[in-house]
Write a protein that holds these residues in place. Structure first.
Motif, mmCIF file in Angstrom:
data_model
loop_
_atom_site.group_PDB
_atom_site.id
_atom_site.type_symbol
_atom_site.label_atom_id
_atom_site.label_comp_id
_atom_site.label_asym_id
_atom_site.label_seq_id
_atom_site.Cartn_x
_atom_site.Cartn_y
_atom_site.Cartn_z
ATOM 1 N N PRO A 62 0.808 -1.221 0.000
ATOM 2 C CA PRO A 62 0.000 0.000 0.000
ATOM 3 C C PRO A 62 0.837 1.265 0.000
ATOM 4 C CG PRO A 62 -0.113 -1.091 2.129
ATOM 5 C CD PRO A 62 0.564 -2.029 1.194
ATOM 6 N N VAL A 63 2.032 1.214 0.581
ATOM 7 C CA VAL A 63 2.815 2.438 0.682
ATOM 8 C C VAL A 63 3.426 2.814 -0.660
ATOM 9 C CG1 VAL A 63 4.808 3.504 1.753
ATOM 10 C CG2 VAL A 63 3.227 2.197 3.128
ATOM 11 N N SER A 64 4.077 1.874 -1.330
ATOM 12 C CA SER A 64 4.651 2.270 -2.626
ATOM 13 C C SER A 64 3.562 2.581 -3.631
ATOM 14 C CB SER A 64 5.605 1.231 -3.203
ATOM 15 O OG SER A 64 5.704 0.117 -2.415
ATOM 16 N N GLY A 65 2.372 1.978 -3.428
ATOM 17 C CA GLY A 65 1.264 2.277 -4.321
ATOM 18 C C GLY A 65 0.867 3.736 -4.286
ATOM 19 N N LEU A 66 1.111 4.393 -3.158
ATOM 20 C CA LEU A 66 0.757 5.811 -3.037
ATOM 21 C C LEU A 66 1.514 6.658 -4.037
ATOM 22 C CD1 LEU A 66 0.868 6.426 0.805
ATOM 23 C CD2 LEU A 66 -1.129 6.291 -0.623
ATOM 24 N N PHE A 67 2.681 6.187 -4.460
ATOM 25 C CA PHE A 67 3.562 7.054 -5.225
ATOM 26 C C PHE A 67 3.437 6.865 -6.730
ATOM 27 C CE2 PHE A 67 5.287 6.697 -1.032
ATOM 28 C CZ PHE A 67 5.656 7.989 -0.724
ATOM 29 N N GLY A 68 2.682 5.884 -7.153
ATOM 30 C CA GLY A 68 2.466 5.705 -8.581
ATOM 31 C C GLY A 68 3.755 5.512 -9.349
ATOM 32 N N ASP A 69 3.762 6.064 -10.556
ATOM 33 C CA ASP A 69 4.874 5.891 -11.471
ATOM 34 C C ASP A 69 6.176 6.492 -10.984
ATOM 35 O OD1 ASP A 69 4.504 4.392 -13.597
ATOM 36 O OD2 ASP A 69 4.072 5.991 -15.014
ATOM 37 N N LYS A 70 6.075 7.522 -10.156
ATOM 38 C CA LYS A 70 7.243 8.334 -9.925
ATOM 39 C C LYS A 70 8.173 7.834 -8.835
ATOM 40 C CE LYS A 70 5.475 11.875 -12.215
ATOM 41 N NZ LYS A 70 4.741 13.079 -12.460
ATOM 42 N N GLY A 71 7.658 7.031 -7.949
ATOM 43 C CA GLY A 71 8.518 6.551 -6.875
ATOM 44 C C GLY A 71 8.791 7.675 -5.905
ATOM 45 N N GLY A 72 8.603 7.423 -4.608
ATOM 46 C CA GLY A 72 8.774 8.501 -3.644
ATOM 47 C C GLY A 72 10.151 8.469 -3.031
ATOM 48 N N SER A 73 10.405 9.397 -2.128
ATOM 49 C CA SER A 73 11.706 9.380 -1.487
ATOM 50 C C SER A 73 11.742 8.221 -0.497
ATOM 51 C CB SER A 73 11.977 10.713 -0.799
ATOM 52 O OG SER A 73 11.295 10.760 0.414
ATOM 53 N N PRO A 74 12.845 7.490 -0.457
ATOM 54 C CA PRO A 74 12.932 6.308 0.382
ATOM 55 C C PRO A 74 12.713 6.630 1.860
ATOM 56 C CG PRO A 74 15.038 6.766 -0.732
ATOM 57 C CD PRO A 74 14.032 7.713 -1.274
ATOM 58 N N GLN A 75 13.097 7.829 2.268
ATOM 59 C CA GLN A 75 12.914 8.181 3.679
ATOM 60 C C GLN A 75 11.443 8.214 4.044
ATOM 61 O OE1 GLN A 75 14.361 9.898 1.288
ATOM 62 N NE2 GLN A 75 16.103 11.101 1.979
ATOM 63 N N VAL A 76 10.644 8.824 3.166
ATOM 64 C CA VAL A 76 9.221 8.938 3.462
ATOM 65 C C VAL A 76 8.568 7.561 3.438
ATOM 66 C CG1 VAL A 76 7.044 9.900 2.670
ATOM 67 C CG2 VAL A 76 9.094 11.292 2.611
ATOM 68 N N ILE A 77 8.971 6.742 2.452
ATOM 69 C CA ILE A 77 8.406 5.392 2.384
ATOM 70 C C ILE A 77 8.714 4.638 3.664
ATOM 71 C CG2 ILE A 77 8.582 3.172 1.192
ATOM 72 C CD1 ILE A 77 8.830 4.642 -1.395
ATOM 73 N N ALA A 78 9.961 4.735 4.118
ATOM 74 C CA ALA A 78 10.342 4.033 5.338
ATOM 75 C C ALA A 78 9.555 4.561 6.525
ATOM 76 C CB ALA A 78 11.841 4.194 5.587
ATOM 77 N N ALA A 79 9.382 5.882 6.596
ATOM 78 C CA ALA A 79 8.657 6.464 7.724
ATOM 79 C C ALA A 79 7.207 5.996 7.735
ATOM 80 C CB ALA A 79 8.720 7.991 7.662
ATOM 81 N N LEU A 80 6.595 5.951 6.542
ATOM 82 C CA LEU A 80 5.202 5.517 6.455
ATOM 83 C C LEU A 80 5.065 4.053 6.836
ATOM 84 C CD1 LEU A 80 3.954 7.260 3.210
ATOM 85 C CD2 LEU A 80 2.889 7.420 5.448
ATOM 86 N N LYS A 81 5.981 3.235 6.321
ATOM 87 C CA LYS A 81 5.912 1.800 6.633
ATOM 88 C C LYS A 81 6.044 1.591 8.128
ATOM 89 C CE LYS A 81 6.992 -0.593 2.465
ATOM 90 N NZ LYS A 81 7.866 -1.383 1.645
ATOM 91 N N HIS A 82 6.915 2.374 8.720
ATOM 92 C CA HIS A 82 7.120 2.223 10.154
ATOM 93 C C HIS A 82 5.863 2.625 10.914
ATOM 94 C CE1 HIS A 82 9.303 1.781 13.839
ATOM 95 N NE2 HIS A 82 8.871 2.977 14.215
ATOM 96 N N GLU A 83 5.251 3.727 10.488
ATOM 97 C CA GLU A 83 4.065 4.196 11.192
ATOM 98 C C GLU A 83 2.966 3.140 11.202
ATOM 99 O OE1 GLU A 83 2.355 7.810 9.758
ATOM 100 O OE2 GLU A 83 0.591 7.597 11.053
ATOM 101 N N TYR A 84 2.797 2.456 10.088
ATOM 102 C CA TYR A 84 1.718 1.478 9.998
ATOM 103 C C TYR A 84 2.177 0.069 10.369
ATOM 104 C CZ TYR A 84 -0.823 5.259 7.970
ATOM 105 O OH TYR A 84 -1.432 6.459 7.788
#
Lengths: 542, 310
Positions: free
Chosen positions: B34-56
């Motif tokens: 679900p987290v990488s899905g938020l970013f679509g084609d562009k791919g988000g910054s790894p820090q934010v992805i990690a922070a989101l994954k950690h939160e959930y």
């Protein structure tokens, strides 16, 4: 106008045609049927899905949220239809070296809660959004600014919470220093990520995401989840794009078919897209209220350069494949005129777009296609596959493209269907694409770099196919280092001219807006990102 | 009776854990997250992805995720948070279930009332014109796919006749649900009719009916009490199971009529890999199924005095 959303094309994707009824192109754009009296306070409704994310400017990446965000927030600059910069909240954005920009704000602007919009409103908002602790999906947009790598380092703990490149000079002035010069940085400032935030936001960002306070032409009224979002005209708005209507109701629809039914019975006023089922009839149904107009977005077939098949390929082979695709016929038949054949890698309406930039390689020529593939040593294995997501309605055109290639060149071609977009995406991110894959791109900002640097630079996020060319990287670096916007644009145009020699992807076609509006409204225009321009819509007196 | 109910309720506990665990594992096994899905084609910054994954808690091992989830759900009635929107899942459920209850309730009433009436009618006149006509209609209804029926009814009643709005604009207004409920209930209506018909026609020849008739009971009592009660058992079984299906399986109908109910939310959660939302929704559906089947079993005893629960 502005707007980036890689997920936007997911929405488009859901819309792409099934069926094969031919439907001619042509442009039925209108908006001057203003015979009826106008009600300046009339509200109208727009078809929108439920925004995926809370309504925070830097946290909205998909189209349903961004259309709402852009009605609530105004940024420093905006773009006109030809891709030129227009000042909005900024009086001026100046730079002598393309590294340090001085932003002067127009005085007297206020947020919807009455607090003034100052330089701090911008600087603080950007610092907040760039901080990974705040988990904003669009935070990487700030990575051009000096000090971003301290706030959000790729590895290890952050050593700062504010970017050193942002400095408040006085209430209406601030400076932005970039990590390295970028002549078109001003273009990025039009994206909603760079919106200002009021002081009240930081007290409870989550609550602010449900009840946003902005500085834009509309103020927030209510959000009834999964039903509607309502915004009303902000009467103290200082910008030129003051709303010509009383407000907007963003109505949530589960399907485009239903929205179209409601449009016909005037239960919803503006659509962003007509469902495939209704494409053959919508022009007859709506008459001059039907909209058919290209916008800045491109569909292409990207090459997975990391696979053994393409690793050491002669670009001539890919040129040949490109020339084996009969774009004219496919867009007219399978896609029912909802696309326009591409003639380059850069979409229309983008500053730096040149017609026919790719030269011959986007023209259908089976004989030459065959010759080019033979010259390049043939397709390894004499078979290719095109990966796509089955939930996006891409199957039909992928098959048509495959047929066209096989018929013209004898190369075996199959569609590689992934169950849904998530699965498709994961295969791309993990570099598991077997041969080729479908790739869509909607503009983030209307400058040519967005279609070249952000897709084909070796290090770019959008470059998922592993294309890497030292020559192209060097040319991009040179264009980025150009002293002025004009020169940068010229250099980027040269990069595009070079691309046929490398073939990072096969451009297919540009997207078109196929939409319509009800009898209650007039003056409906669509912007470069395919969304209706809400402030210009006029509501007729009932 | 009381002991039977208690035993059944206790049996629900392992079923409940089993289903939630299965769904949890299935969502986990799906490709994509679900987290990488938020970013679509562009791919988000790894820090934010990690922070989101950690939160959930998505960076934890699967068994730990399941344990945490169940703990929060059982102890605090907290179904977690939707990843994309940041809304509590209980809010999402609170939005979707009332809407679905209205739709499913109406559809259920429609299929039960009309289905039983048609079934009794054709059962009593087995082999005659009425029976054949009803057979034809029900066969037709079973064979038309829901989306075809939906679009046809929408076109006829909304576009051409203009009797109703083409979609549900106000989901507190029950009258707007009539058309979707008819579409949703139609297939089941046909099954209910067939089941009732067969059962009635069969029992009509049973000894106890002959006895009742021979006793000189009025026909209304023979049909209404003696015949119906015994014939209803298979129908009630079907209706009980169907209630759950009506609630969770209305994806197509919801889609056509713009209803933001449980079915669409489930489909959307699967596409977005929103495991927490999905499990929350399905858990409640599982409970509905379990309770409905308990109710059906209890109804057996009411309908047929020969069945007793100790």
């Amino acid at each position: 106008m502005r707007g980036a959303k890689s997920a936007k094309w997911v929405a488009i994707a859901a819309v792409v045609a099934l069926g094969a009824t031919a439907c001619g192109g042509g442009s039925g754009d209108s908006g001057d049927d203003s015979k009826a009296a106008i009600d300046p306070n009339g509200k109208f409704s727009v078809e929108v899905g439920e925004p995926e994310n809370p309504l925070q400017p830097a946290n909205t990446m998909e189209s349903n949220g961004s259309i709402v965000i852009r009605s609530l927030f105004s940024t420093l600059v905006d773009y006109d239809a030809s891709g030129k910069i227009v000042m909005v909240n900024a009086q001026s954005v100046d730079s002598t070296d393309n590294k340090t920009f001085t932003v002067k704000l127009k005085p007297g602007w206020k947020f919807h809660d009455g607090t003034p919009v100052t330089a701090t409103s911008y600087v603080k908002a950007w610092n907040w959004a760039a901080n990974p602790a705040n988990k904003q999906t669009n935070s990487f947009w700030f990575s051009d600014i000096e000090g971003y790598d301290k706030v959000a380092p790729a590895k290890g703990k952050p050593t700062a919470t504010e970017m050193s490149g942002l400095k408040v000079v006085d209430d209406n002035t601030f400076t932005i220093t970039l990590a390295k010069p970028l002549p078109y940085f001003v273009y990025k400032l039009g994206y909603e990520v760079f919106a200002p935030l009021p002081e009240s936001f930081y007290k409870d960002p989550a609550a602010a995401g449900q009840k946003p306070v902005g500085n834009g032409p509309y103020k927030f009224v209510s959000w009834d989840h999964k039903k509607s979002i309502e915004v009303a005209r902000y009467d103290d708005y200082q910008g030129q794009n003051k709303a010509k209507n009383g407000g907007v109701v963003f109505k949530n629809y589960t399907s485009l078919e239903t929205a179209y039914q409601d449009l016909k019975s005037n239960n919803v006023d503006v659509l962003r897209q007509v469902a495939p089922k209704d494409l053959p009839v919508y022009k007859a149904d709506l008459g001059d209220r039907a909209v058919d107009k290209p916008y800045s977005s491109i569909q292409s077939i990207a090459v997975a350069y990391y696979t053994p098949q393409w690793k050491k390929i002669d670009p001539k082979v890919i040129q040949g494949l490109s020339m084996a695709i009969d774009r004219d016929t496919i867009t007219k038949t399978v896609l029912q005129g909802t696309r326009e054949p591409a003639t380059g890698w850069v979409a229309k309406g983008v500053l730096g777009y040149t017609p026919n930039a790719a030269g011959d390689i986007t023209k259908y020529d089976p004989a030459k296609a065959k010759a080019l593939i033979a010259e390049g040593g043939g397709v390894p294995g004499n078979a290719i596959s095109i990966q796509f997501n089955a939930d996006g309605g891409h199957k039909d055109w992928v098959e048509a493209v495959c047929n066209s290639i096989t018929k013209a060149t004898g190369v075996k071609c199959t569609g590689d269907s992934k169950a849904d977009f998530q699965t498709d995406l994961q295969a791309r991110q993990n570099k598991q694409v077997k041969s080729l894959y479908r790739s869509g791109w909607v503009l983030d900002y209307p400058f040519i770099a967005n279609f070249i640097r952000d897709l084909f630079g070796t290090q770019s996020d959008g470059n998922q196919g592993g294309f890497s060319s030292k020559e192209i990287d060097d040319l991009i670096a040179k264009a980025d280092a150009a002293p002025s916007l004009e020169e940068s644009e010229k250099l980027y145009q040269q990069v595009e001219k070079e691309l046929p020699k490398y073939m990072p992807s096969i451009p297919l076609w540009y997207y078109k807006v196929n939409a319509g509006y009800s009898e209650n409204v007039t003056g409906v225009e669509y912007a470069q990102d395919g969304d209706p321009i809400l402030t210009g819509v006029q509501v007729k007196k009932k | 009776m009381g002991r039977y109910v208690a035993r059944r309720l206790l049996q629900m506990i392992p079923v409940f854990f089993g289903t939630t665990l299965l769904i949890f594992l299935m969502v986990y096994a799906l490709p994509g997250d679900p987290v990488s899905g938020l970013f679509g084609d562009k791919g988000g910054s790894p820090q934010v992805i990690a922070a989101l994954k950690h939160e959930y808690g998505l960076d934890l091992p699967i068994y730990e995720q399941y344990f945490n989830y169940m703990r929060d759900m059982i102890l605090h009635a907290d179904f977690g948070t939707q990843i994309a929107s940041g809304r509590p899942v209980t809010d999402v459920l609170g939005d979707a279930f009332p809407v679905t209850l209205r739709l499913a309730g109406l559809a259920f009433a429609f299929e039960a009332v009309l289905g039983l009436t048609l079934g009794v009618l054709s059962g009593l006149r087995a082999g005659r014109v009425t029976d054949n006509a009803i057979l034809l209609i029900t066969l037709l209804l079973i064979s038309v796919p829901v989306f075809v029926l939906g679009f046809i009814l929408q076109m006829v009643f909304a576009d051409q006749l203009g009797w109703v709005a083409p979609s549900v604009n106000d989901d507190t207004d029950l009258t707007q649900f009539i058309l979707p409920a008819v579409v949703l209930g139609t297939a089941s209506l046909a099954y209910v009719t067939r089941l009732t018909r067969t059962s009635i026609a069969e029992n009509l020849r049973a000894d106890y009916i002959r006895t009742a008739v021979a006793k000189g009971l009025p026909r209304r009592r023979v049909v209404g009490v003696h015949l119906m009660r015994n014939s209803l058992i298979p129908v009630v079984t079907y209706l009980g199971a169907d209630l759950g299906a009506l609630m969770g399986g209305a994806v197509v109908t919801e889609h056509i009529f713009n209803i933001h109910g449980v079915g669409g939310t489930i489909a959307e959660s699967i596409v977005r890999r929103e495991g927490t939302t999905l499990i929350g929704l399905v858990t409640i559906l599982v409970l509905v199924y379990l309770l409905a089947s308990l109710l059906v079993d209890l109804l057996y005893a009411v309908l047929d005095p020969r069945i007793r629960y100790a």
